[in-house]
Design an enzyme around this catalytic site. Structure first.
Site, short mmCIF file in Angstrom:
data_model
loop_
_atom_site.label_atom_id
_atom_site.label_comp_id
_atom_site.label_asym_id
_atom_site.label_seq_id
_atom_site.Cartn_x
_atom_site.Cartn_y
_atom_site.Cartn_z
N CYS A 49 0.83 -1.20 0.00
CA CYS A 49 0.00 0.00 0.00
C CYS A 49 0.87 1.26 0.00
CB CYS A 49 -0.94 -0.01 1.20
SG CYS A 49 -0.09 -0.11 2.79
N HIS A 305 -1.71 1.06 7.59
CA HIS A 305 -2.08 1.03 6.17
C HIS A 305 -1.95 2.43 5.60
CE1 HIS A 305 -4.16 0.05 2.50
NE2 HIS A 305 -5.03 1.00 2.73
#
Length: 1267
Positions: A49, A305
């Site tokens: 990510c 994330h």
């Protein structure tokens, strides 16, 4: 910077499109098209990510993108030549160009970065590791600079991002000495701790001065003495793009641990850097910057994330108000707003269809689904309202080609203002405006207020594969908290985009990349059309009227042996008329009309519902789904009998109960066996299943049974028996239907399948069995059936020899409490054994048909309430009986328990998983927190863990008598697997063309292979991997284990992965690109790695078998050989026998085969089943060894005997017989020995300290030498 300390957050990191449609069969689903934003996301490889967020930022930096596209093949080379010796191919910029072209032009929801990361030199393990995005930004720029050495783009990174800072130290005023040092930067690091905004951090860096005085004087190089000095820093050169890295992560030296700064830290959308610069002359535009990208980190310092907020400078996306802005508002609308947003005119089909298509997210609708959507949204159908005036809906669309456009070979319709692909036609500003107006008009008819799209550039949230619209005000939400801004990207306000770049994704993209994207779009479109065609193929089960008869209110097959069903695969987008024509062609000439009626198989038989009358409507619009039953008939009668259709006439299968007053004759006929099993089927009652139409009245049912009008019909009613009724015996109550109910239908009386209906004539009450008291009929069990048998076997523990149990018979009725039954049994057993029973507590347990003890019955309940049938056997066992508010659970530590070795515990029903685990650990004497509970799966193996430790047991559907496993280790993270890896020790020989290994059997080498031997396995460690990783990723990560460092293979195809079950090879994992989730690999699974000497890619029906040829005249075998048997075309015994015969050079008829069962050490001979024919079907059964009874799987052992020289058909060896004998002895010793399981758990290891984190790995990108 922080290595790989960030681990992917599954909840945010994985983004997949939810498929509303059900895939019936066919190939894998192609990538979905772009969403409503018209922007493409990037797939997450497991932990990338951080890479996705940075790549999207660079893509939406137009100047960076165009500088990259300006580099042609003459400078970068071609990817086709990258493996050519001596060719200088700059792979990283080439792959970055291809990725950017796909993100701009290919119509797919998300693009893959696998080719780009391969050019970085990363393996699949690196794709699952999370790294710091600030570190990646510097390493990626460095890699690009090294890759572009000697090209025209060698300095484009510096031209866009390079700036300078000058550090000055001004010393004594006497000499005026000034010391300066210049520093270059591509990004600035801004402090977060102790400051509240970006401006404050820049002020402390470039405005505030540090004074050297007191004990901290500065030595002047010119005066050669300590003097008071002042240190300051200024920005000398400002780059076009300013990157700000925020220091969110710090280290607490007091606690010696990392932490994340989550306090409020604001930053402006526009910033003027004049106060921080060395030269302040010039216009404000020279120092003015605007924010266009914010990379956000969600989580803590040890996990999280990344996603990114980006401003669409070139207006490539389609911005829509966020969902929270589009929700209906409760305040009353004014009349003016209603005028501005009129509803589509219900009499105008043009405006209605336009509104339906415009409201779809993809702006396209299947033509076959358009009629159904019209019915759902406006509550009327096209055929009833518009077909007479405008014709069929397809012709109406074709006649208005100026508004509607048919795509995908005419299967889909879209508005001409909304092209389906961003590559086929780039929408201009005028087209975008029209599209927006169409959407606004379509949505204006609702009750919600939608804010108009603002003009200019818009902001989007790019979260891996998901792209959503956001407002500029949403950026302020990222000032603080666990989800907060981590990197800021500013651009000079002087940088203006040319008009031709707006709304034009092809701007400055090289022609070869545009052509590549067009080819990929064409291929994707073909795949989607093929998938759509396959996905729309459904199976219809046709029932032909000549093969059925009407009986008991339902349709029944005339002949049980002749199948009345024909399966037809058909495209649901075709019309009912097309289906009718296909059936005409399939059958013999059909006499008269053909009606197609939707049918359903019910317990009473086949029932008909609605008839398909409109031949012009598609099967989808008619509601025909997969596996629908259709009855083909004339629409009036079947075999001369009229058939009632519809839900109100659904047949009900009732159990008709009649008096039976001659039990002796029935016993002679052998029919009394069923009637002596329980009080509900005692002598005096006979049961018969009969079906009746649900719309039939109760009086019609009585007449159909042939009963007189004065007969009494009763419905079973438990709990309505008076206390005195049937005293001394079991009794059941039946409610008499009043006379008014005779005119009510079975549906109105709520009678359902399986309900019992007692039919009594007036003379039946002369018997002592039936008693009428008001509206209740009591059926009393005869006195000879009022008993329960209780078994007690005292010497079944501690390995003592099993003896015949002591049996006593206890008088009991349905109302007797089980506590009284136990007390009477204890008294009789003590009298029988003439000694008091040992132990303080005993309980009663039922036994199933296999002899397994069921959970203890609750002694607070009566015999009837507990579901115990009279005249059955209960076992008296040591232990405590649970109360009505408690659960009786079995449990074991570590592995699935063997029969009789599990432990048990009684807990409250309100107990949570955590509390239940603590009680179990206290019972077995285990300590520590490194334990969790798991279920047993359907095959009695350790299954899934109980993830919610705070949930009560009933909420997780934990029922009485269920077995739980105490597993060692903390609960695994969601979506993350910890797998045990073993190595197959021994030589794996390559296979020849016929499927056998190249090793030959030496006739003189008579080394028998014991049947009960198992392959040698060596434990090599554990791997932690995402369940979204592929099988190849698993192989690659397993090779990184230290114990496998000496295992050298060219590619992953030279490895075979077995799944182990109890240290035995269970199955081979197939499909290199299939994810572990699709392979049904769960946490705690044991896998075995086997090295091969040639590449292998097994098909779904290629079975890996171990074949052993018997030594003639001796009870042993030659060494086993590996066989790859392809059963995809013919899985019959004939195929396997032919394969073996071709290897041994023998006739297939001379070979005798058998399958070895290692758990029982027995052999099962494989026959051809030539004489096995189904009674219900004329054709033979499918002779498949992959199905029952053999179920051949990977790792199974097949024994082979040559009948020409070996007449012994017995496959068992001496070792097999010895093992069988040991199994019989062990089964007798383990019978009822529950203490052995407890002693084994005492030797278990106590919970150890938590395992250390895996070492951090630095991030790197491999670049070739181009100097």
């Amino acid at each position: 910077m922080f290595g790989n300390l960030f681990e992917e957050d599954d909840e945010e990191g994985s983004s997949s499109m939810s498929s509303k449609g059900r895939v019936l069969k066919g190939p894998e689903e192609p990538p979905p098209p772009r969403g409503r934003s018209n922007l493409c996301g990037i797939k997450n490889q497991g932990g990338t990510c951080y890479l996705n967020s940075l790549l999207q930022t660079l893509l939406f930096t137009p100047e960076f993108r165009e500088e990259l596209f300006n580099l042609g093949p003459e400078e970068l080379g071609c990817l086709e030549d990258k493996d050519t010796p001596g060719a200088k191919v700059r792979v990283i910029p080439l792959q970055l160009q291809r990725l950017f072209a796909r993100l701009l032009l290919v119509d797919q929801q998300s693009a893959s970065t696998a080719e780009l990361t391969d050019s970085f030199g990363w393996n699949t393990t690196e794709g699952t590791n999370q790294h710091d995005v600030q570190e990646l930004n510097r390493i990626l720029f460095s890699a690009l600079e090294h890759s572009l050495v000697g090209t025209s783009g060698s300095s484009f990174i510096n031209s866009l991002y390079h700036g300078t800072i000058v550090n000055s130290i001004i010393v004594c005023k006497e000499c005026g000495n000034v010391s300066q040092r210049q520093e270059d930067f591509l990004d600035l690091t801004a402090c977060v701790s102790g400051v509240s905004s970006l401006e404050e951090a820049l002020w402390s860096m470039f405005v505030e001065e540090e004074v050297f005085e007191g004990n901290n004087l500065y030595r002047c190089a010119q005066c050669n003495k300590l003097v008071t000095a002042v240190k300051s820093a200024k920005m000398r050169k400002l780059p076009p793009f300013m990157t700000m890295s925020l220091l969110r992560f710090s280290f607490d030296f007091t606690k010696c641990e990392r932490y994340k700064e989550t306090g409020r830290y604001s930053f402006p959308l526009r910033i003027n850097l004049r106060p921080f610069c060395e030269q302040t002359k010039g216009d404000d535009s020279d120092y003015s910057y605007e924010l266009f990208s914010v990379i956000i980190h969600k989580g803590g310092c040890y996990g999280g994330h990344y996603h990114v907020y980006i401003k669409d400078i070139d207006q490539l996306g389609r911005w829509e108000p966020p969902e929270e802005d589009s929700k209906p508002k409760t305040k009353k609308k004014s009349s003016e707003s209603k005028v501005c947003a009129p509803k589509p005119q219900e009499d105008d089909p043009l405006s209605i269809l336009t509104a339906i298509i415009a409201q779809e997210p993809s702006k396209t609708v299947l033509v076959d689904q358009l009629g159904q959507k019209l019915l759902d949204k406006f509550c009327f159908s096209w055929n009833k309202k518009f077909k007479k005036q405008y014709g069929a809906i397809g012709k109406f669309l074709q006649s208005h080609s100026d508004i509607f456009m048919l795509v995908s070979n005419g299967s889909r319709v879209t508005l001409k203002a909304n092209p389906p692909s961003p590559l086929t036609e780039v929408p201009g500003p005028q087209q975008s405006t029209d599209s927006g107006e169409t959407t606004t008009d379509a949505q204006a008819g609702g009750d919600q207020e939608v804010e108009d799209e603002p003009e200019g550039s818009h902001w989007f949230d790019l979260n891996d594969s998901t792209v959503t619209s956001i407002r500029e005000a949403d950026i302020e939400k990222q000032f603080q908290g666990k989800e907060s801004a981590y990197m800021l990207f500013y651009r000079k306000t002087q940088l203006q985009r040319p008009p031709q770049a707006l709304n034009n994704p092809q701007y400055k993209v090289p022609l070869q990349l545009i052509k590549m994207a067009q080819e990929e779009n064409t291929k994707l479109q073909q795949l989607r059309e093929e998938f759509e065609a396959t996905n729309n193929t459904i199976d219809l089960h046709l029932h032909l009227a000549p093969l059925y008869k009407l009986e008991n209110g339902a349709l029944q097959p005339i002949c049980e042996q002749q199948p009345g069903t024909t399966t037809l695969s058909f495209d649901r987008r075709k019309t009912v008329g097309d289906l009718r024509l296909s059936i005409y062609q399939m059958q013999d000439p059909w006499d008269g009309d053909m009606a197609l009626t939707v049918a359903k198989s019910l317990p009473a038989g086949l029932h008909l519902y609605n008839t398909l009358t409109d031949d012009g409507v598609s099967l989808y619009s008619a509601g025909i789904t997969n596996n629908t039953d259709l009855f083909v008939w004339n629409g009036k009668e079947v075999c001369g009998a009229a058939v009632l259709t519809g839900a109100e006439w659904e047949p009900v299968l009732l159990t008709v109960v009649r008096p039976f007053l001659d039990p002796e004759n029935n016993m002679e006929d052998g029919g009394d066996e069923d009637h002596t099993l329980s009080e509900s089927q005692a002598p005096g009652l006979r049961r018969e299943a009969r079906g009746f139409a649900g719309g039939a009245t109760l009086g019609e049912v009585r007449a159909a049974l042939g009963e007189p009008k004065d007969s009494v019909l009763c419905q079973e009613a438990w709990g309505k028996v008076e206390a005195g009724a049937g005293e001394g015996g079991g009794a059941s109550g039946w409610r008499v239907f009043p006379p008014d109910d005779m005119l009510r239908t079975l549906k109105e009386l709520s009678l359902k399948d399986g309900d019992a209906l007692l039919v009594l004539e007036p003379q039946s009450f002369d018997s002592s069995v039936f008693t009428l008291n008001g509206d209740v009929v009591t059926v009393t069990t005869p006195s000879d059936c009022r008993w329960l048998q209780v078994d007690h076997q005292p010497n079944i523990r501690h390995g003592q020899k099993e003896e015949e149990p002591n049996r006593v018979k206890v008088l009991a009725t349905g109302n007797t409490l089980l506590m009284e039954v136990k007390q009477r049994a204890l008294e009789k057993i003590q009298e029988l054994e003439q000694k008091p029973l040992e132990g303080a507590e005993y309980c009663l347990r039922q036994v199933d048909c296999t002899g397994k003890l069921l959970p203890p019955v609750c002694e607070e309940l009566s015999v009837r309430e507990a579901g115990v049938r009279l005249m059955t056997t209960l076992t008296l066992c040591r232990g405590r009986a649970p109360k009505a508010s408690q659960l009786f659970l079995n449990f074991s530590v570590g592995a699935a328990p063997s029969a009789g070795l599990e432990m048990d515990i009684i807990v409250e029903k309100t107990c949570t998983v955590k509390e239940c685990l603590k009680q179990m650990l206290d019972t077995v004497g285990l300590e520590g927190t490194g334990w969790h509970l798991r279920r047993l799966d359907w095959c009695e193996e350790v299954g899934e863990p109980l993830m919610d430790e705070d949930a009560p047991l009933p909420d997780l559907k934990i029922s009485n008598g269920e077995t739980l496993i105490i597993a060692e280790g903390q609960l695994p993270p969601k979506g993350f697997l910890k797998l045990c890896v073993w190595l197959f020790v021994g030589e794996s020989r390559p296979c020849t063309a016929n499927g056998f290994t190249e090793a030959t059997v030496n006739g003189g080498d008579h080394v028998p292979l014991c049947s009960c031997s198992s392959p040698e396995l060596r434990d090599v460690g554990q791997v932690e991997i995402s369940d979204e990783a592929s099988l190849d990723d698993l192989k690659t990560q397993a090779l990184t284990l230290p114990a496998l460092s000496d295992l050298c293979v060219p590619t992953c195809a030279f490895l075979r992965v077995w799944q182990l079950e109890g240290r035995k090879l269970a199955r081979v994992l197939r499909g290199p690109q299939l994810t572990l989730r699709k392979l049904k690999i769960t946490g705690g699974t044991s896998l075995c790695i086997q090295q091969l000497f040639k590449e292998e890619n097994l098909g779904p029906k290629e079975v890996v078998l171990s074949v052993k040829m018997g030594v003639p005249g001796e009870g042993r075998y030659y060494p086993s050989e590996e066989l790859l048997w392809d059963a995809s075309k013919d899985p019959s015994p004939r195929s396997l026998r032919s394969c073996l015969a071709s290897h041994y050079g023998l006739s297939p008829d001379s070979l005798l085969l058998a399958k070895f069962h290692p758990d029982k050490h027995t052999w099962e001979e494989i026959s051809s089943w030539n004489q096995q024919v189904s009674k219900k079907k004329k054709k033979k059964r499918t002779e498949s060894l992959l199905g029952g009874p053999f179920h051949l799987m990977d790792g199974d052992t097949i024994g082979v005997k040559n009948l020409l020289i070996d007449n012994n058909r017995d496959f068992c060896t001496v070792e097999d017989r010895l093992c069988q004998q040991r199994l019989r002895e062990q089964a007798q010793m383990n019978k009822g020995d529950q203490a052995a399981g407890f002693n084994c758990t005492e030797q278990k290891k106590k919970g150890g300290p938590p395992k250390a984190r895996k070492p951090e790995v630095g991030l790197s990108i491999s670049v070739g030498e181009f100097r």
